[in-house]
Scaffold this active site. Structure first.
Site, PDB file in Angstrom:
ATOM      1  N   GLU A   1       4.545  -0.299  11.604  1.00 57.33           N
ATOM      2  CA  GLU A   1       4.866  -0.268  10.171  1.00 57.33           C
ATOM      3  C   GLU A   1       4.946   1.139   9.594  1.00 57.33           C
ATOM      4  OE1 GLU A   1       2.164  -1.331  11.615  1.00 57.33           O
ATOM      5  OE2 GLU A   1       0.341  -0.820  10.534  1.00 57.33           O
TER       6      GLU A   1
ATOM      7  N   SER B   1       4.683  -1.536 -22.951  1.00 60.33           N
ATOM      8  CA  SER B   1       4.127  -0.179 -22.970  1.00 60.33           C
ATOM      9  C   SER B   1       5.190   0.880 -22.697  1.00 60.33           C
ATOM     10  CB  SER B   1       3.046  -0.064 -21.897  1.00 60.33           C
ATOM     11  OG  SER B   1       3.647  -0.079 -20.610  1.00 60.33           O
TER      12      SER B   1
ATOM     13  N   GLY C   1      -7.441  -3.068  11.675  1.00 60.84           N
ATOM     14  CA  GLY C   1      -8.664  -3.086  10.878  1.00 60.84           C
ATOM     15  C   GLY C   1      -9.644  -2.067  11.427  1.00 60.84           C
TER      16      GLY C   1
ATOM     17  N   ASP D   1       6.480  -1.851 -15.208  1.00 62.47           N
ATOM     18  CA  ASP D   1       5.980  -3.210 -14.989  1.00 62.47           C
ATOM     19  C   ASP D   1       6.149  -4.086 -16.228  1.00 62.47           C
ATOM     20  OD1 ASP D   1       5.226  -1.989 -12.672  1.00 62.47           O
ATOM     21  OD2 ASP D   1       3.088  -1.936 -13.140  1.00 62.47           O
ATOM     22  N   SER D   2       5.659  -3.588 -17.359  1.00 56.22           N
ATOM     23  CA  SER D   2       5.768  -4.439 -18.552  1.00 56.22           C
ATOM     24  C   SER D   2       7.224  -4.565 -18.983  1.00 56.22           C
ATOM     25  CB  SER D   2       4.885  -3.928 -19.697  1.00 56.22           C
ATOM     26  OG  SER D   2       5.349  -2.707 -20.220  1.00 56.22           O
TER      27      SER D   2
ATOM     28  N   LYS E   1       5.695  -2.631  -6.080  1.00 59.28           N
ATOM     29  CA  LYS E   1       6.279  -1.750  -7.100  1.00 59.28           C
ATOM     30  C   LYS E   1       7.765  -1.448  -6.845  1.00 59.28           C
ATOM     31  CE  LYS E   1       5.030   1.103 -10.544  1.00 59.28           C
ATOM     32  NZ  LYS E   1       4.061   0.743 -11.583  1.00 59.28           N
TER      33      LYS E   1
ATOM     34  N   CYS F   1      -2.751  -3.536  16.611  1.00 61.94           N
ATOM     35  CA  CYS F   1      -3.988  -2.750  16.704  1.00 61.94           C
ATOM     36  C   CYS F   1      -5.219  -3.662  16.812  1.00 61.94           C
ATOM     37  CB  CYS F   1      -4.078  -1.773  15.524  1.00 61.94           C
ATOM     38  SG  CYS F   1      -5.324  -0.497  15.785  1.00 61.94           S
ATOM     39  N   TYR F   2      -6.061  -3.703  15.786  1.00 60.42           N
ATOM     40  CA  TYR F   2      -7.233  -4.585  15.854  1.00 60.42           C
ATOM     41  C   TYR F   2      -6.795  -6.027  16.121  1.00 60.42           C
ATOM     42  CZ  TYR F   2     -11.571  -6.892  14.466  1.00 60.42           C
ATOM     43  OH  TYR F   2     -12.715  -7.666  14.449  1.00 60.42           O
TER      44      TYR F   2
ATOM     45  N   HIS G   1       1.110   1.245  15.625  1.00 60.80           N
ATOM     46  CA  HIS G   1       1.473   0.753  14.287  1.00 60.80           C
ATOM     47  C   HIS G   1       2.988   0.820  14.068  1.00 60.80           C
ATOM     48  CE1 HIS G   1      -2.569   0.199  12.703  1.00 60.80           C
ATOM     49  NE2 HIS G   1      -2.876   1.176  13.535  1.00 60.80           N
TER      50      HIS G   1
END
Ligand code: XMP
Length: 548
Positions: free
Chosen positions: A201, A253, A85, A257-258, A403, A112-113, A199
């Site tokens: 990640e 659409s 953070g 996603d849709s 996603k 980290c934080y 980090h």
């Protein structure tokens, strides 16, 4: 009635599953018994931590740091990760560590934080250092301990901090250091608390995923049972439980996603679903036909395709201001959608759809408050911005997914590659890419032709998936040229191609010169109206991705 990971199996009797299922949309998380909670202290990589955990086959939810230990405990997580953070642990308004979080009886990893918070809370020494440490650093492992066991003595890691841990809390062992961090990793196996200053990640920490794996498997005892695909069965049960025998409507659409949301719902409840595809005439070349043929002909999803081009163009006549275009398109879209919903209701003897499918993603959920149920959920604008007062209950089968996981589910459901990997496309479509003037059919057609060439060449070059977006812009500008022996006065096409992770920032893509040449020469040769092609080399910021 379920597999060991709590996910219903394909062969589970639907009724038995339905009993246990929570309505989709009530919570962000599927019925995964194995999960690790990531508490978000505002770090720029917090979402990435949750994604990395999921990539390792363990379901992970990202919750805001202030949700409280009780909210975390409800999920019965097998481990807790405290993210990085931007705050200094000494700042008055810095997020604090709730002590109860350390009394949940599960391993805790501070990053980290998160590590600085643990250190300060438990009596170690954290101070603002004279020099910050940003970017690549050399990490020296002085004591492997439990967390870093099996990792090389020296390795690269990614740092991003100014406050620094100078001494671990009593009872903790320092495991590693770097040039600016006397204590870059620490642990207390007795208390089951671990911390790393760097980090794990980000890709710039090559052993990062190994460290996360150690935490998940060896320390938390998680099994790798979660995958985007395992979500499918779970979601089918939830959708059935929520919808019963009600009617459902979905605005399709053509976006991933849709499309995936619609397919999941169709697989769950079949023809109780009707999709509505509004072709506003602002799509790319052949795009409407592709959507219709995939859904109607291939998947046999009941689909109402509305050819509303005339209506939209009429509505856009004389509109040149970008926001006015968006507003006109949004309003027209809602009108068409409502008319179609009413027509469907009439057809069904007055009983309309009670449910509306939305392709809300986990990132939308996080952005709007973290899926704790406390925050209002941002309305999703994929289908053109449906208003909040539409009287539907939402069905949101993608609320737990990132996603890339949505794409994996789409591929598993058999969605064509073109739709699975479609780059984001704005709701107002090409109207906001014929810039500096009105979106007439003639200009839209020119833009469509140019765009088709660009996409074709980018796909042939194998670059389509690498780009966040690639498209053309058609300014209201004509320039002089010469073709054959004739002077021409034609339109300029702008090539816009960007790389990005989330559209918040973007870099202009360094497309190969040969490719650019091929694109430009095809556009000028094949499209009569075009006699000049230019490349946009603006990043975001200071530019935006779209021109309007
Ligand atoms: P900008 O241009 O703001 O775009 O850098 C960021 C992302 O948002 C998309 N975009 C839109 N999407 N309706 C949408 O559904 C819109 O009005 C809209 N405007 C921009 C853009 O394509 C990019 O992915």
């Amino acid at each position: 009635m379920s597999t060991s990971d709590g996910l219903p199996t394909a062969g589970t009797p639907a009724a038995a599953v339905a009993e246990a299922a929570v309505p989709a949309g009530a919570t962000a998380h599927p019925v995964a018994s194995e999960q690790v909670v990531v508490l978000d202290y505002g770090g720029q990589y917090s979402q990435l931590i949750a994604r990395r955990v999921r990539e390792l086959g363990v379901f992970s939810e990202l919750l805001p740091h202030h949700v409280g230990a009780a909210e975390v405990a409800k999920r019965k997580p097998k481990g807790l990760i405290l993210s990085g953070g931007p705050a200094s642990v000494y700042a008055d308004d810095a997020p604090r560590l709730e002590r109860e979080l350390l009394e949940l009886g599960i391993p805790v990893l501070g990053i980290c934080y998160g590590m600085q918070l643990l250190t300060r809370e438990l009596g170690g020494e954290v101070q603002a250092a004279d020099v910050g440490e940003f970017g690549r650093s050399k990490l020296t492992v002085t004591e492997s301990g439990r967390l870093l066991a099996g990792l090389p003595h020296e390795q690269t890691c990614w740092m991003s901090h100014r406050d620094t841990v100078f001494a671990p809390p009593p009872g903790f062992t320092a495991l590693a250091s770097s040039s600016e961090s006397p204590v870059a990793a620490l642990e207390s196996v007795d208390r089951d608390i671990y911390g790393i200053q760097f980090h794990p990640e980000v890709v710039h920490t090559p052993y990062g995923q190994d460290i996360i794996t150690r935490f998940l498997e060896d320390i938390c005892g998680c099994e790798r049972t979660w995958s985007a695909n395992s979500v499918i069965d779970d979601q089918l049960a939830r959708i059935r439980a929520q919808v019963g025998d009600g009617r459902v409507i979905c605005g399709l659409s053509g976006g991933v996603d849709s499309s995936v949301a619609a397919l999941l719902v169709h697989r769950a409840i079949g023809d109780q679903l009707t999709c509505v595809f509004v072709d506003h005439g602002l799509m790319r070349k052949n795009e409407g036909d592709q959507v219709i043929s995939a859904f109607r002909d291939h998947f046999h999803v009941p689909l109402v395709a509305v050819d509303a081009e005339e209506r939209f163009l009429a509505r856009l006549r004389g509109v040149t201001d970008p926001e006015a275009k968006r507003k006109a398109i949004g309003e027209e879209f809602i009108r068409v959608f409502e008319e179609e919903a009413a027509a469907l209701a009439d057809r069904d003897g007055g009983e309309g759809a009670r449910f509306l499918v939305q392709g809300t993603l986990y990132s939308d959920v996080i952005e709007s408050g973290g899926g704790t149920g406390a925050a209002t959920i941002k309305s999703h604008h994929n289908v053109g911005g449906l208003p909040d007062d539409l009287e539907f209950e939402l069905v949101e089968p993608l609320r737990a997914l990132f996603k890339d996981e949505v794409r994996a589910v789409g591929a598993e459901l058999g969605l064509p590659e073109r739709l699975v990997w479609r780059q984001p496309f704005p709701g107002p479509g090409l109207a906001i890419r014929v810039v500096g003037g009105e979106a007439t059919r003639a200009r839209l057609d020119t833009l469509r032709d140019a765009d088709a060439i660009l996409q074709d060449e980018i796909r042939k070059a194998g670059l389509y998936r690498e780009l966040w977006q690639s498209f053309c812009v058609l300014p209201d500008v004509r320039t002089v040229g010469v073709q054959g022996d004739e002077r021409t006065y034609g339109y300029v096409v702008v090539i816009r191609a960007v790389t990005s992770d989330d559209a918040m920032t973007a870099d202009w893509a360094r497309l190969p010169y040969d490719l650019l040449e091929q694109i430009a020469s095809r556009m000028i040769n094949e499209i009569r109206e075009v006699n000049r092609v230019v490349l946009d080399i603006t990043s975001k910021p200071p530019g935006t991705i779209e021109w309007e």
